[in-house]
Design a protein around this motif. Structure first.
Motif, PDB file in Angstrom:
ATOM      1  N   THR A  39      -3.797   7.004   2.115  1.00 52.70           N
ATOM      2  CA  THR A  39      -3.268   5.782   1.522  1.00 52.70           C
ATOM      3  C   THR A  39      -3.894   5.565   0.153  1.00 52.70           C
ATOM      4  O   THR A  39      -4.950   6.119  -0.162  1.00 52.70           O
ATOM      5  N   THR A  40      -3.235   4.756  -0.630  1.00 52.93           N
ATOM      6  CA  THR A  40      -3.766   4.321  -1.912  1.00 52.93           C
ATOM      7  C   THR A  40      -3.146   2.974  -2.249  1.00 52.93           C
ATOM      8  O   THR A  40      -2.119   2.590  -1.673  1.00 52.93           O
ATOM      9  N   SER A  41      -3.753   2.287  -3.148  1.00 56.47           N
ATOM     10  CA  SER A  41      -3.287   0.964  -3.551  1.00 56.47           C
ATOM     11  C   SER A  41      -1.939   1.052  -4.269  1.00 56.47           C
ATOM     12  O   SER A  41      -1.612   2.070  -4.887  1.00 56.47           O
ATOM     13  N   TYR A  46       5.742  13.184  -0.251  1.00 54.91           N
ATOM     14  CA  TYR A  46       6.102  11.934  -0.929  1.00 54.91           C
ATOM     15  C   TYR A  46       5.066  10.858  -0.667  1.00 54.91           C
ATOM     16  O   TYR A  46       4.391  10.865   0.361  1.00 54.91           O
ATOM     17  N   TRP A  47       5.004   9.904  -1.577  1.00 55.40           N
ATOM     18  CA  TRP A  47       4.343   8.639  -1.326  1.00 55.40           C
ATOM     19  C   TRP A  47       5.420   7.638  -0.946  1.00 55.40           C
ATOM     20  O   TRP A  47       6.497   7.621  -1.537  1.00 55.40           O
ATOM     21  N   SER A  88       3.339   4.994 -10.029  1.00 57.97           N
ATOM     22  CA  SER A  88       3.664   5.759 -11.240  1.00 57.97           C
ATOM     23  C   SER A  88       2.475   6.506 -11.842  1.00 57.97           C
ATOM     24  O   SER A  88       2.570   7.026 -12.932  1.00 57.97           O
ATOM     25  N   HIS A  89       1.368   6.583 -11.106  1.00 62.57           N
ATOM     26  CA  HIS A  89       0.195   7.308 -11.591  1.00 62.57           C
ATOM     27  C   HIS A  89      -0.203   8.428 -10.634  1.00 62.57           C
ATOM     28  O   HIS A  89      -1.370   8.795 -10.562  1.00 62.57           O
ATOM     29  N   THR A  90       0.742   8.945  -9.868  1.00 60.58           N
ATOM     30  CA  THR A  90       0.453  10.018  -8.915  1.00 60.58           C
ATOM     31  C   THR A  90       1.124  11.303  -9.371  1.00 60.58           C
ATOM     32  O   THR A  90       2.104  11.273 -10.117  1.00 60.58           O
ATOM     33  N   GLU A 102       0.863  -1.177   0.000  1.00 63.54           N
ATOM     34  CA  GLU A 102       0.000   0.000   0.000  1.00 63.54           C
ATOM     35  C   GLU A 102       0.898   1.225   0.000  1.00 63.54           C
ATOM     36  O   GLU A 102       1.976   1.221   0.594  1.00 63.54           O
ATOM     37  N   MET A 103       0.458   2.271  -0.671  1.00 63.33           N
ATOM     38  CA  MET A 103       1.195   3.526  -0.643  1.00 63.33           C
ATOM     39  C   MET A 103       0.608   4.401   0.464  1.00 63.33           C
ATOM     40  O   MET A 103      -0.604   4.463   0.637  1.00 63.33           O
TER      41      MET A 103
END
Length: 70
Positions: free
Chosen positions: A44-46, A21-22, A51-53, A5-6
């Protein structure tokens, strides 16, 4: 199988202010792969967001993540 998880890091070190940062975490840990302790309330994100942030991703977390996933 590990679950990644990010999790966000903020300029103030908590959950306020601009996001800087992530980081990548593993199996629900609050410690990023790079060793930085992150706030449990941080966004958080999956890991599929990799590479899509618009915000940068921690270089060390990225290198370690890419070595751990197939």
């Amino acid at each position: 199988m590990a679950i990644y998880e990010m999790r966000a890091q903020y300029a103030d070190g908590g959950t306020q202010g601009p996001m800087t940062y992530w980081h990548m975490t593993r199996d629900g840990s609050m410690t990023a792969l790079c060793g930085r302790d992150l706030d449990a309330a941080a966004a958080t994100t999956s890991d599929t967001s990799w590479s899509h942030t618009t915000e940068p991703i921690c270089h060390t977390c990225g290198a370690l993540y890419l070595r751990q996933v197939p």
